[in-house]
Design a protein around this motif. Structure first.
Motif, PDB file in Angstrom:
ATOM      1  N   ARG A 180       0.809  -1.228   0.000  1.00  8.67           N
ATOM      2  CA  ARG A 180       0.000   0.000   0.000  1.00  8.67           C
ATOM      3  C   ARG A 180       0.835   1.268   0.000  1.00  8.67           C
ATOM      4  O   ARG A 180       0.450   2.275  -0.623  1.00  8.67           O
ATOM      5  N   LEU A 181       1.976   1.270   0.676  1.00 10.37           N
ATOM      6  CA  LEU A 181       2.801   2.480   0.716  1.00 10.37           C
ATOM      7  C   LEU A 181       3.351   2.848  -0.659  1.00 10.37           C
ATOM      8  O   LEU A 181       3.166   3.989  -1.111  1.00 10.37           O
ATOM      9  N   PRO A 182       4.029   1.933  -1.380  1.00  8.00           N
ATOM     10  CA  PRO A 182       4.442   2.307  -2.731  1.00  8.00           C
ATOM     11  C   PRO A 182       3.268   2.591  -3.659  1.00  8.00           C
ATOM     12  O   PRO A 182       3.385   3.409  -4.575  1.00  8.00           O
ATOM     13  N   ALA A 183       2.132   1.931  -3.430  1.00  3.25           N
ATOM     14  CA  ALA A 183       0.952   2.258  -4.228  1.00  3.25           C
ATOM     15  C   ALA A 183       0.555   3.713  -4.021  1.00  3.25           C
ATOM     16  O   ALA A 183       0.223   4.433  -4.974  1.00  3.25           O
ATOM     17  N   ALA A 184       0.587   4.172  -2.772  1.00  3.08           N
ATOM     18  CA  ALA A 184       0.235   5.561  -2.485  1.00  3.08           C
ATOM     19  C   ALA A 184       1.216   6.521  -3.121  1.00  3.08           C
ATOM     20  O   ALA A 184       0.825   7.520  -3.745  1.00  3.08           O
ATOM     21  N   TRP A 185       2.514   6.247  -2.977  1.00  4.58           N
ATOM     22  CA  TRP A 185       3.532   7.158  -3.484  1.00  4.58           C
ATOM     23  C   TRP A 185       3.691   7.084  -4.994  1.00  4.58           C
ATOM     24  O   TRP A 185       4.269   7.992  -5.597  1.00  4.58           O
ATOM     25  N   CYS A 186       3.169   6.023  -5.629  1.00  8.13           N
ATOM     26  CA  CYS A 186       3.292   5.872  -7.075  1.00  8.13           C
ATOM     27  C   CYS A 186       1.959   6.009  -7.806  1.00  8.13           C
ATOM     28  O   CYS A 186       1.881   5.793  -9.021  1.00  8.13           O
TER      29      CYS A 186
END
Length: 463
Positions: A180-186
């Motif tokens: 979820r974190l890289p999904a948010a930042w990407c």
């Protein structure tokens, strides 16, 4: 429509009506990868030959009107930590012995069964223990939206690859927010399902595999494949009859909890709070009832689990020689070193915080049907940082919104809800009760429809 602009769902329709073929897409994808990879470094073990050969075979099957699986000819990547037969798993670090994996892990096996084309693995940081794209084995993975920013982690390469359009489907793993974190930042959809919904091997407390895609529809498409049972995962759920393609939902009467405070850690940036509030207002206009909800996380929970993870990581590092430990990314060894000083009682107390989180997260749904929150308290941090805080003594201050749902086992999804003033993605998180994975996807699909498609994905710097 150009092949590279298509989602996996659209690609399958194009293959079916012969608008273009798997070979057309694969050839365009290879050129696209060659344009992007020098800048973002998202892929490991990229296999151009196997991709093109697999696409040619798939093209023939589609021409005969006889595809062999629901993902026939669709290119896909899997995170480096997910085994694919014959490819070593370096765990992001130069100290791992590069032994070819003897067999496919469950996600890889399911994808191959459905004739998806696994053409590459994606990068991760050392031991998968940082929310970052830094790795002593892979080098530095960058965020395509702006190359001086971090894609997040530990599914860093999957996030960067999906944002750059290096294929439509990507699989990451998540033990505290790593999908979820890289999904948010990407700017992506990143879905962590209920623990055991997607079998994974090796399994561990809170560890899930999940789709990372540009659309909810593609995430649901992947769930139909990935969620099939596999006895290698003792935490697997029983086989389900979920129709993952059904993304419709009636929001009238639904009670949506809105969580704006993580309970500990970093302060949430105002632009992220505004995005969550705007998303909440959209659900309210559609008939949902909004209810503020308190944090499920506490400082004691976060610090306790931090201690346990230090001890666990130190156990891994102790198996290395002193010279090998010197080669591990320094932030990892600095952080884990205190694990050597913890008593057995400290370590057990830390692990017990997983059960405290489980009680807290389960109780959060006593009065609500789902929860909306930020995914992360900040929308950007420098590419070279090992963590958003870049502090080895406090590396998990950004996990307050994501980590508890791993320990509580609830399904949680990050979706892009807009962009910051300087054009970087902002993710919001939707969480449902255990086993209500489809509801989370349906809520995300509704939000995606209101938001509209993202039409300005990053392009390679050379263009």
């Amino acid at each position: 429509m150009e092949p590279l602009d298509c989602s996996a769902t659209e690609l399958l329709a194009a293959f079916r009506d012969a608008t273009f073929t798997p070979t057309d897409y694969a050839e365009a994808l290879v050129a696209h990868i060659q344009a992007w990879e020098p800048h973002i470094n998202a892929l490991y073990a990229f296999d151009e030959t196997t991709l093109l050969e697999g696409a040619a075979l798939s093209t023939e099957r589609w021409r005969r009107g006889a595809p062999h699986g629901p993902l026939d000819g669709i290119p896909v990547t899997v995170k480096e930590l997910i085994a694919t037969e014959g490819t070593p798993i370096p765990q992001g670090t130069v100290v791992t012995e590069l032994t070819p994996a003897p067999t496919d892990a469950p996600p890889s096996a399911r994808l191959r069964e459905d004739r998806a084309l696994i053409f590459a693995k994606t990068t991760c940081p050392d031991f998968g223990m940082m929310s970052s794209g830094v790795s002593t084995f892979h080098g530095l993975t960058r965020n395509p939206w702006r190359l001086d920013t971090n894609p997040g982690g530990s599914s860093s390469g999957a996030g960067a690859a999906a944002a750059a359009g290096l294929g439509p489907l990507h699989v990451g793993t998540d033990i505290g927010g790593s999908v979820r974190l890289p999904a948010a930042w990407c700017g992506l959809v990143g879905f962590k399902p209920t623990l055991g919904r997607i079998p994974i091997d090796p399994c561990y407390t809170g560890r899930c595999a999940g789709p990372m895609t540009r659309s909810v529809e593609d995430a649901a498409l992947m769930m139909a494949t990935l969620a099939r049972s596999d006895r290698r995962d003792p935490t697997r759920l029983p086989p389900s009859t979920i129709d993952w393609r059904d993304l419709s939902i009636d929001l009238r009467g639904l009670t949506l909890g809105v969580m704006l405070d993580a309970g500990c850690g970093m302060t949430v940036e105002p632009q992220i709070l505004a995005a969550v509030e705007a998303a909440a207002a959209a659900f309210e206009r559609a008939g949902a009832k909004l209810v503020p909800v308190a944090p499920v996380m506490t400082r004691a929970m976060l610090d306790g689990l931090d201690n346990f993870w230090r001890a666990r990581q130190w156990k891994t590092l102790m198996a290395l020689s002193a010279a090998e430990r010197e080669r591990v990314f320094p932030m990892i060894t600095q952080w884990a070193a205190r694990g050597a000083e913890l008593s057995a009682v400290d370590a057990v107390h830390g692990f017990e915080q997983t059960f405290a989180m489980r009680r807290s997260t389960e109780a959060a749904f006593d009065a609500v049907d789902a929860i909306l929150s930020p995914t992360t308290p900040l929308y950007s941090f420098p590419a070279e940082y090992g963590h958003p805080s870049n502090d080895p003594e406090h590396p998990f201050e950004h996990l307050g919104f994501t980590l508890p749902w791993n320990m509580g086992e609830q399904p949680a999804l990050s979706i892009n809800a807009g962009f910051s003033h300087d054009g970087l993605p902002i993710g919001v998180q939707l969480v449902g009760p255990r086993f209500e994975d489809q509801r989370v996807l349906q809520l995300a699909y509704a939000l995606e429809q209101w938001r509209g498609p993202i039409r300005h994905w990053p392009t390679p710097p050379s263009r």
